[in-house]
Each structure stands twice: as structure tokens, then as C-alpha cells.
Design a protein around this motif. Structure first.
Motif, PDB file in Angstrom:
ATOM      1  N   TYR A  34      11.955 -12.741  11.225  1.00 16.22           N
ATOM      2  CA  TYR A  34      10.767 -13.285  11.863  1.00 16.22           C
ATOM      3  C   TYR A  34      10.676 -12.798  13.301  1.00 16.22           C
ATOM      4  O   TYR A  34      11.664 -12.359  13.888  1.00 16.22           O
ATOM      5  CB  TYR A  34      10.760 -14.814  11.827  1.00 16.22           C
ATOM      6  CG  TYR A  34      11.803 -15.476  12.697  1.00 16.22           C
ATOM      7  CD1 TYR A  34      11.586 -15.665  14.058  1.00 16.22           C
ATOM      8  CD2 TYR A  34      12.997 -15.943  12.158  1.00 16.22           C
ATOM      9  CE1 TYR A  34      12.536 -16.282  14.858  1.00 16.22           C
ATOM     10  CE2 TYR A  34      13.938 -16.568  12.941  1.00 16.22           C
ATOM     11  CZ  TYR A  34      13.711 -16.729  14.292  1.00 16.22           C
ATOM     12  OH  TYR A  34      14.649 -17.340  15.076  1.00 16.22           O
ATOM     13  N   ILE A  85       1.961 -12.313  17.139  1.00 13.87           N
ATOM     14  CA  ILE A  85       1.312 -11.785  15.941  1.00 13.87           C
ATOM     15  C   ILE A  85       1.214 -10.268  15.952  1.00 13.87           C
ATOM     16  O   ILE A  85       0.703  -9.669  15.028  1.00 13.87           O
ATOM     17  CB  ILE A  85      -0.086 -12.408  15.756  1.00 13.87           C
ATOM     18  CG1 ILE A  85      -0.930 -12.220  17.012  1.00 13.87           C
ATOM     19  CG2 ILE A  85       0.020 -13.870  15.376  1.00 13.87           C
ATOM     20  CD1 ILE A  85      -2.371 -12.667  16.858  1.00 13.87           C
ATOM     21  N   LEU A 123       7.931 -12.206   8.903  1.00 14.24           N
ATOM     22  CA  LEU A 123       7.125 -13.382   9.206  1.00 14.24           C
ATOM     23  C   LEU A 123       6.794 -13.367  10.694  1.00 14.24           C
ATOM     24  O   LEU A 123       7.697 -13.275  11.525  1.00 14.24           O
ATOM     25  CB  LEU A 123       7.909 -14.654   8.850  1.00 14.24           C
ATOM     26  CG  LEU A 123       7.373 -15.998   9.312  1.00 14.24           C
ATOM     27  CD1 LEU A 123       6.049 -16.323   8.635  1.00 14.24           C
ATOM     28  CD2 LEU A 123       8.391 -17.093   9.048  1.00 14.24           C
ATOM     29  N   THR A 124       5.504 -13.411  11.028  1.00 13.56           N
ATOM     30  CA  THR A 124       5.098 -13.517  12.430  1.00 13.56           C
ATOM     31  C   THR A 124       4.467 -14.890  12.649  1.00 13.56           C
ATOM     32  O   THR A 124       3.715 -15.372  11.811  1.00 13.56           O
ATOM     33  CB  THR A 124       4.092 -12.411  12.829  1.00 13.56           C
ATOM     34  OG1 THR A 124       2.936 -12.496  11.994  1.00 13.56           O
ATOM     35  CG2 THR A 124       4.717 -11.036  12.711  1.00 13.56           C
ATOM     36  N   ASP A 166       2.525 -17.177  15.703  1.00 15.28           N
ATOM     37  CA  ASP A 166       1.902 -17.225  17.020  1.00 15.28           C
ATOM     38  C   ASP A 166       2.343 -18.504  17.721  1.00 15.28           C
ATOM     39  O   ASP A 166       1.701 -19.544  17.607  1.00 15.28           O
ATOM     40  CB  ASP A 166       0.382 -17.172  16.885  1.00 15.28           C
ATOM     41  CG  ASP A 166      -0.316 -17.283  18.237  1.00 15.28           C
ATOM     42  OD1 ASP A 166       0.354 -17.117  19.275  1.00 15.28           O
ATOM     43  OD2 ASP A 166      -1.520 -17.547  18.252  1.00 15.28           O
ATOM     44  N   LYS A 195      -0.910 -19.434  14.166  1.00 16.03           N
ATOM     45  CA  LYS A 195      -1.252 -18.428  13.163  1.00 16.03           C
ATOM     46  C   LYS A 195       0.044 -17.861  12.583  1.00 16.03           C
ATOM     47  O   LYS A 195       0.944 -17.479  13.324  1.00 16.03           O
ATOM     48  CB  LYS A 195      -2.092 -17.320  13.784  1.00 16.03           C
ATOM     49  CG  LYS A 195      -2.605 -16.341  12.770  1.00 16.03           C
ATOM     50  CD  LYS A 195      -3.601 -15.382  13.370  1.00 16.03           C
ATOM     51  CE  LYS A 195      -4.097 -14.490  12.261  1.00 16.03           C
ATOM     52  NZ  LYS A 195      -5.075 -13.546  12.720  1.00 16.03           N
ATOM     53  N   ASN A 238       1.665 -15.151   9.655  1.00 15.56           N
ATOM     54  CA  ASN A 238       1.428 -14.024   8.750  1.00 15.56           C
ATOM     55  C   ASN A 238       2.739 -13.599   8.112  1.00 15.56           C
ATOM     56  O   ASN A 238       3.804 -13.688   8.750  1.00 15.56           O
ATOM     57  CB  ASN A 238       0.838 -12.825   9.495  1.00 15.56           C
ATOM     58  CG  ASN A 238      -0.539 -13.106  10.033  1.00 15.56           C
ATOM     59  OD1 ASN A 238      -1.398 -13.596   9.322  1.00 15.56           O
ATOM     60  ND2 ASN A 238      -0.743 -12.813  11.303  1.00 15.56           N
ATOM     61  N   THR A 239       2.672 -13.138   6.880  1.00 13.29           N
ATOM     62  CA  THR A 239       3.842 -12.573   6.205  1.00 13.29           C
ATOM     63  C   THR A 239       3.485 -11.169   5.731  1.00 13.29           C
ATOM     64  O   THR A 239       2.371 -10.919   5.287  1.00 13.29           O
ATOM     65  CB  THR A 239       4.273 -13.441   5.006  1.00 13.29           C
ATOM     66  OG1 THR A 239       3.131 -13.719   4.185  1.00 13.29           O
ATOM     67  CG2 THR A 239       4.883 -14.755   5.465  1.00 13.29           C
ATOM     68  N   HIS A 240       4.469 -10.268   5.863  1.00 10.98           N
ATOM     69  CA  HIS A 240       4.261  -8.865   5.509  1.00 10.98           C
ATOM     70  C   HIS A 240       5.479  -8.314   4.778  1.00 10.98           C
ATOM     71  O   HIS A 240       6.604  -8.783   4.989  1.00 10.98           O
ATOM     72  CB  HIS A 240       4.066  -8.006   6.762  1.00 10.98           C
ATOM     73  CG  HIS A 240       2.888  -8.388   7.584  1.00 10.98           C
ATOM     74  ND1 HIS A 240       2.947  -9.360   8.550  1.00 10.98           N
ATOM     75  CD2 HIS A 240       1.618  -7.933   7.589  1.00 10.98           C
ATOM     76  CE1 HIS A 240       1.762  -9.478   9.118  1.00 10.98           C
ATOM     77  NE2 HIS A 240       0.936  -8.624   8.547  1.00 10.98           N
ATOM     78  N   PRO A 261       0.095  -7.137   4.385  1.00  8.09           N
ATOM     79  CA  PRO A 261       0.100  -8.602   4.286  1.00  8.09           C
ATOM     80  C   PRO A 261       0.416  -9.086   2.870  1.00  8.09           C
ATOM     81  O   PRO A 261       0.036  -8.452   1.889  1.00  8.09           O
ATOM     82  CB  PRO A 261      -1.329  -8.999   4.673  1.00  8.09           C
ATOM     83  CG  PRO A 261      -1.901  -7.811   5.356  1.00  8.09           C
ATOM     84  CD  PRO A 261      -1.207  -6.615   4.801  1.00  8.09           C
ATOM     85  N   HIS A 281       0.992 -16.321   1.657  1.00  6.06           N
ATOM     86  CA  HIS A 281       2.072 -17.285   1.862  1.00  6.06           C
ATOM     87  C   HIS A 281       1.528 -18.709   1.821  1.00  6.06           C
ATOM     88  O   HIS A 281       0.342 -18.936   2.015  1.00  6.06           O
ATOM     89  CB  HIS A 281       2.772 -17.037   3.204  1.00  6.06           C
ATOM     90  CG  HIS A 281       1.902 -17.374   4.376  1.00  6.06           C
ATOM     91  ND1 HIS A 281       0.998 -16.483   4.900  1.00  6.06           N
ATOM     92  CD2 HIS A 281       1.768 -18.517   5.101  1.00  6.06           C
ATOM     93  CE1 HIS A 281       0.364 -17.045   5.915  1.00  6.06           C
ATOM     94  NE2 HIS A 281       0.803 -18.287   6.056  1.00  6.06           N
TER      95      HIS A 281
END
Length: 198
Positions: free
Chosen positions: A96, A100, A123-124, A126, A135, A137-139, A157, A160
Motif C-alpha cells: 500500500y 492516490i 492499494l492507494t 488518500d 479515496k 483504489n486497488t491495482h 484498476p 474492491h
């Protein structure tokens, strides 16, 4: 599906994140050194039929400047191994970072986690609440490049959800009910025990 070998990439269609992971990331961000713009760490959990379950996380010491990034890889591996001793069904499933933005250093860090996990999730979070909410995001990465030429990766992306156990959801609903309520309940120890047994 053998994760121990870590040689075959596993398809990842969905990521399920336990809320405690997000609390750990925010705590890590709040406790960071003033000279660090972001924090990074390891995600622990398991793979099951295209779903990655992220159930634990821990911070990894690192330094990042405009010119370079360095992280304590030995620490990340050692703590990951200790986590596996505590829970043998848990594996390193990714990493992580707060913020973002995915930058050129993200690819370098991801390459390290690719040695630890067949398909690491990035995992990002914010933690600065730039959009008035957290916020997330998972990538995963996909390899790109030219045959016998330069190669790289692109962060793609992945959907999640944030889900905890039933007991976690009860606590979550309780605290959501307190939102906006200026008067918080003041339980003494005996009332807490009675309330929790009902």
C-alpha cells in the motif's frame, strides 16, 4: 493454487479489504516522519478463486526524494515471515501507499513485491482527504513492452470492497450512529460488560 512457489501469476478479479487495514494505513500516515510525503507498507492476506482478501498490513520504513526511493526490504521480508508464523494461511498479497498518485517509484516498489507474491495488489489510500472523503483504489500490473526491447508495467484498476466480519459491522454501525451526535455515550465498565453480553 500454490502461493508458496510464487512463480505463476494468479488472476485477480476482485479485492476485499478488511477495515483494520485502512485504520493501520491512516495510523501509519499520522505517525510518519515529517520529511516523508507518503507511507508504504505490506499487505497480508490470501488468494481464493480470483479474489484477494487483504486482512492485515504493516508499515515498511522507507525514504523517498525527488531523485530516488529506498525501502528496508529486509525488514519487509522479516516481518512478513513473522506474520506467516502467526497465521500460516496468510501470505504477502501486495503493498500500500498513502496518496492516490502512482509514479515511477511505484513500479520499483511493485517489482520488489512481485518477488514476494504471484500477483501483488497495490492499494492507494488518500489519507489527506483531498476529495473530502478517503479515496481508495486497488491495482494490479500488466507487463508492457516490445519483444527483445524495453519492458515496463502499467497499473490496472481492480474492483474492491471493504468488508469486515459481522462483529466489525456491528461496531461500525454503532459508531456511524454517533456521527453528528455531540453527546457520546459514557459507559462505565459494568455497563459495558452488561451491554456487550446482551
Amino acid at each position: 493454487m500454490a502461493v508458496e512457489g510464487r512463480t505463476v501469476a494468479l488472476p485477480v478479479r476482485k479485492v476485499i479489504i478488511h477495515p483494520v487495514v485502512l485504520f493501520n494505513i491512516v495510523d501509519n500516515y499520522e505517525r510518519r516522519n515529517d520529511n516523508n510525503k507518503r507511507v508504504i507498507g505490506t499487505l497480508m492476506g490470501r488468494y481464493d478463486k480470483g479474489t484477494v482478501y487483504v486482512t492485515e498490513s504493516f508499515a515498511v520504513p522507507h525514504q523517498e526524494t525527488e531523485e530516488e526511493v529506498s525501502m528496508d526490504m529486509e525488514y519487509a521480508m522479516r516481518i512478513g515471515e513473522l506474520q506467516k508464523k502467526v497465521n500460516t494461511s496468510m501470505y504477502t498479497v501486495g503493498w500500500y501507499s498513502s496518496g492516490i498518485i502512482i509514479n515511477e517509484y511505484s513500479s520499483l516498489i511493485h517489482a520488489f513485491y512481485k518477488c514476494q507474491s504471484p500477483t501483488p495488489v497495490h492499494l492507494t489510500v488518500d489519507t489527506q482527504l483531498k476529495e473530502q472523503k478517503m479515496k481508495i483504489n486497488t491495482h494490479i500490473t500488466s507487463q508492457i513492452g516490445v519483444k527483445n526491447g524495453s519492458e515496463g508495467c502499467i497499473f490496472t484498476p481492480v474492483p474492491h470492497t471493504i468488508t469486515g466480519a459481522e462483529a466489525d459491522q456491528v461496531s461500525q454501525k454503532f459508531f456511524q450512529g454517533l456521527r453528528g451526535n455531540k453527546k457520546t455515550p459514557n459507559f462505565n465498565d459494568q455497563e459495558q460488560i452488561i451491554t456487550s453480553c446482551d
